[in-house]
Enzyme design. Structure first.
Site, PDB file in Angstrom:
ATOM      1  N   GLU A   7       0.795  -1.212   0.062  1.00 51.75           N
ATOM      2  CA  GLU A   7      -0.016   0.092  -0.132  1.00 51.75           C
ATOM      3  C   GLU A   7       1.005   1.229   0.145  1.00 51.75           C
ATOM      4  OE1 GLU A   7      -3.709   2.001   2.708  1.00 51.75           O
ATOM      5  OE2 GLU A   7      -3.770  -0.237   2.228  1.00 51.75           O
ATOM      6  N   LYS A   8       2.032   1.296   0.666  1.00 50.90           N
ATOM      7  CA  LYS A   8       2.886   2.447   0.791  1.00 50.90           C
ATOM      8  C   LYS A   8       4.315   2.004   0.597  1.00 50.90           C
ATOM      9  CE  LYS A   8      -0.442   3.981   4.615  1.00 50.90           C
ATOM     10  NZ  LYS A   8      -0.944   2.663   4.711  1.00 50.90           N
ATOM     11  N   ASP A 101      -2.726  -2.984   3.252  1.00 52.07           N
ATOM     12  CA  ASP A 101      -3.445  -3.153   4.587  1.00 52.07           C
ATOM     13  C   ASP A 101      -4.403  -4.346   4.623  1.00 52.07           C
ATOM     14  OD1 ASP A 101      -1.640  -1.085   5.426  1.00 52.07           O
ATOM     15  OD2 ASP A 101      -3.029   0.300   5.831  1.00 52.07           O
ATOM     16  N   ASP A 103      -7.399  -4.846   5.445  1.00 51.19           N
ATOM     17  CA  ASP A 103      -8.590  -4.350   5.628  1.00 51.19           C
ATOM     18  C   ASP A 103      -9.293  -4.153   4.455  1.00 51.19           C
ATOM     19  OD1 ASP A 103      -7.532  -1.895   4.907  1.00 51.19           O
ATOM     20  OD2 ASP A 103      -7.406  -1.023   6.725  1.00 51.19           O
ATOM     21  N   TYR A 319      -0.838  -3.122  14.175  1.00 50.70           N
ATOM     22  CA  TYR A 319      -1.635  -2.383  13.061  1.00 50.70           C
ATOM     23  C   TYR A 319      -2.949  -1.701  14.135  1.00 50.70           C
ATOM     24  CZ  TYR A 319      -4.918  -1.958   9.140  1.00 50.70           C
ATOM     25  OH  TYR A 319      -6.101  -1.249   8.334  1.00 50.70           O
ATOM     26  N   ARG A 321      -5.637   0.158  12.941  1.00 50.76           N
ATOM     27  CA  ARG A 321      -6.943   0.578  12.078  1.00 50.76           C
ATOM     28  C   ARG A 321      -7.685  -0.682  12.626  1.00 50.76           C
ATOM     29  NH1 ARG A 321      -6.906   4.702   7.804  1.00 50.76           N
ATOM     30  NH2 ARG A 321      -4.732   5.532   7.797  1.00 50.76           N
TER      31      ARG A 321
END
Length: 669
Positions: A7-8, A101, A103, A319, A321
């Site tokens: 993702e990043k 991530d 999710d 993590y 979130r």
């Protein structure tokens, strides 16, 4: 080539290091048969209405509703170079591992890119809860088939498309209606932002319309065996309200005179209860945001950014979130390793850790309560604690304390309630005595839990029935009921998460689970930040308040869209899609039908704008609205708090425009 899509960039760097992909390229790392690249968040985005048809460039009610027959996404201009890197690497790949991530949003970030690039090769899923080396290696050893997480993508698409349908259609509809009524700006409507705004508008109105009620309390100072303690007068039912407060001054004065003529009070009952208080759970994101707002004064977005930094940059915590504070039972075996890492990172906690017992299994270890993620806890490996900023260190210590509390005994205390009689007046004294400090020792000089006991710190003497206590002083205290407190950002997050508790409709209350909220752990902070940035909310100290435009929106939009219960039911629908109990197409079909009904219903409505036809602000020339203060009504500038213009209340103005509201069609969800 086996390609890992992160993702990043920071995630990509961590995973590449473990995989041995050490060759740095443009937007990627490569190694022997391995590639690692990233999306920098969303590389693609849903296109606006005008991308479907040029005529939608003009906002017109005649064009509504806008319902795409085939949904389209486009590459974001700012991240187009990275998209080209990913696209080229996908063309060379024989196998893909999604490493975004773990999710809904992470799944959508990856799969939308794969769809747009037309990738059709085999896919696996890397499911990470921490970015330290041990956690990455563990996750690499148990990659999941992509089919296991595909429904996460469908759930995220449902959320995204519902947001688009409501945001694009309702914002255009009510903005055009507002312009017809003289409102010059955009009336932005959103699936989550509007119900969130409704919470603040309702709270502000409750505060503004609050009328305080007087009541009286009497405090009595007593002595037994040279120990002084306090008791409270218990008013008779004939002079008290439902909350037990004395609302008749004459009754309180009679009791005061009676007590002042007395010199002793007799103990008529003593009840002592031993209370065992379990440690608070490790943090989920919402609870962390609430505590950081209350104790550290952080905005919810600041807390998220700090938690993300502790996870990504420092590898200090897991993590962030997450929507649960519970932990998998098999992680209990890792406690010794975590403790060693904590001491290596910060030797000052060694003495405290020596008091813990890693064999203890608190209520936090519960596989049945763990969702896709677990509570936020320290990682398995040491990190350089000196690299943390002061704010990061404060948040890290909160997370660490909640983890260490799991390995300490319950906090135990005796709670004693004493009933006394004095000149036919009933008195009550309450006190506590700590039996075992337990996990409270972690929080010395640091009150961090939302489960703090609301206990009196008073220690009572050893009283028994029939004991006589000397009466020294009697004080009557005139008091007034207080209005509801304004929302802080942390309290607003709590209200968003626990919206089911605020629903009064019995039918909806049965439908909603206690855990149902509006928004998600990943989105609530950005929703509040968006409302602040658009000027619908403003900050005053640590509290947030609704602006004039917020009142206009809430008074204008369909009740169902502004109702938090509606959005909470949508969140449940997203969960059902994720669990395979509902299809994406079925959900969007129902939402499309509802949007059609709403547009038809409100197409000819005339809005009554909330802004008044009152006087002009003497400072800035803006309109003013009537507000109520402790001394009565007054005119306040609609640009408050930027402008502090006020005028005293004059004769009522002719601002009596009203809108007859027809009952809108309900959403068939």
């Amino acid at each position: 080539m086996r390609l890992f899509l992160c993702e990043k960039p920071s995630q990509g760097k961590d995973i590449a290091r473990v995989l041995g992909a050490t060759q740095r390229g443009t937007g990627c790392y490569t190694g022997a048969g391995i590639g690692v690249t990233w999306c920098i968040g969303h590389l693609v985005e849903a296109v606006p209405p005008e991308a479907y048809d040029d005529r939608f460039k003009i906002w017109s009610i005649e064009h509504l509703p806008i319902i795409p027959s085939v949904w389209r996404v486009a590459v974001k201009e700012k991240t187009a170079p990275q998209y080209k890197v990913v696209e080229a690497l996908l063309a060379q790949s024989s196998e893909l591992v999604i490493a975004t991530d773990a999710d809904r949003e992470g799944e959508m970030i990856a799969r939308e890119v794969l769809e747009l690039c037309g990738y059709r090769g085999p896919i696996q899923r890397l499911w990470l809860s921490a970015l330290n080396e041990a956690s990455i290696r563990k996750a690499l050893g148990c990659l999941r088939p992509a089919a296991e997480t595909e429904r996460l993508y469908h759930s995220a698409l449902a959320r995204s498309r519902a947001d688009w349908l409501i945001g694009m259609n309702m914002t255009r509809l009510f903005t055009v209606l507002g312009r017809r009524s003289g409102h010059g700006g955009v009336l932005s409507v959103g699936r989550v932002q509007t119900p969130t705004l409704r919470l603040v508008v309702d709270r502000d109105r409750a505060i503004e319309s609050f009328v305080p009620s007087a009541f009286w309390t009497i405090e009595v100072e007593l002595t037994f065996q040279k120990q002084v303690f306090l008791a409270q007068w218990i008013p008779p039912a004939s002079g008290a309200d439902a909350a037990g407060r004395c609302i008749r001054q004459v009754v309180a004065q009679q009791a005061l005179h009676s007590l002042q003529r007395s010199s002793e009070a007799q103990v008529i009952d003593v009840q002592t209860q031993r209370v065992r208080e379990a440690p608070p759970l490790p943090f989920d994101l919402s609870t962390l945001q609430q505590v950081c707002s209350s104790k550290l004064g952080l905005d919810v977005q600041q807390t998220l950014e700090v938690a993300q930094s502790l996870y990504e940059t420092h590898k200090a915590t897991t993590y962030p979130r997450t929507d649960t504070g519970y932990l998998p039972e098999n992680m209990l075996a890792e406690a010794a390793t975590v403790m060693e890492a904590l001491i290596a990172s910060d030797p000052s906690v060694q003495a405290l850790i020596q008091t813990t017992d890693i064999k203890l299994q608190s209520r936090a270890w519960d596989d049945k309560r763990v969702t896709a993620h677990h509570g936020i806890i320290p990682t398995l490996e040491p990190f350089r604690i000196q690299g943390l900023t002061a704010t990061e260190l404060a948040v890290y210590k909160l997370i660490r304390s909640h983890y260490l509390a799991q390995f300490l005994p319950h906090h135990e205390y005796d709670r004693t309630c004493v009933q006394l009689s004095c000149s036919d007046c009933a008195l009550e004294a309450n006190g506590t005595r700590i039996v075992q400090q337990g996990w409270h020792s972690v929080f010395i000089d640091q009150v961090v839990t939302l489960e703090d006991s609301e206990l009196s710190v008073q220690a009572l003497p050893a009283l028994c029935v029939h004991a006589s206590c000397s009466l020294h002083q009697v004080k009557i205290k005139p008091q007034k009921t207080k209005p509801p407190r304004s929302f802080t950002q942390g309290e607003l997050i709590k209200a968003m998460k626990g919206i089911a508790k605020m629903v009064t409709d019995p039918r909806l209350k049965q439908t909603l689970k206690d855990t149902t909220g509006i928004g998600t752990e990943a989105t609530r902070a950005s929703v509040i930040s968006g409302l602040l940035n658009r000027g619908y909310l403003y900050k005053k100290g640590r509290s947030v308040h609704a602006s004039e435009s917020a009142f206009t929106i809430i008074d204008s939009v369909p009740a169902a869209i502004a109702d938090p219960a509606t959005t909470a039911i949508w969140e449940q629908a997203f969960d059902m899609i994720e669990n395979g109990q509902m299809t994406l197409d079925g959900f969007i079909t129902k939402q499309t039908q509802w949007i059609n009904q709403l547009v038809e219903h409100y197409r000819t409505t005339t809005l009554a704008l909330h802004s008044t036809s009152g006087p002009v602000c003497p400072l800035c020339g803006a309109s003013m609205r009537m507000r109520t203060g402790k001394h009565g009504g007054f005119w306040s500038c609609t640009r408050y708090p930027e402008c502090l213009g006020v005028l005293p209340k004059a004769q009522p103005t002719s601002n009596t425009r009203r809108r007859t509201r027809r009952r809108p069609p309900s959403s068939d969800r």
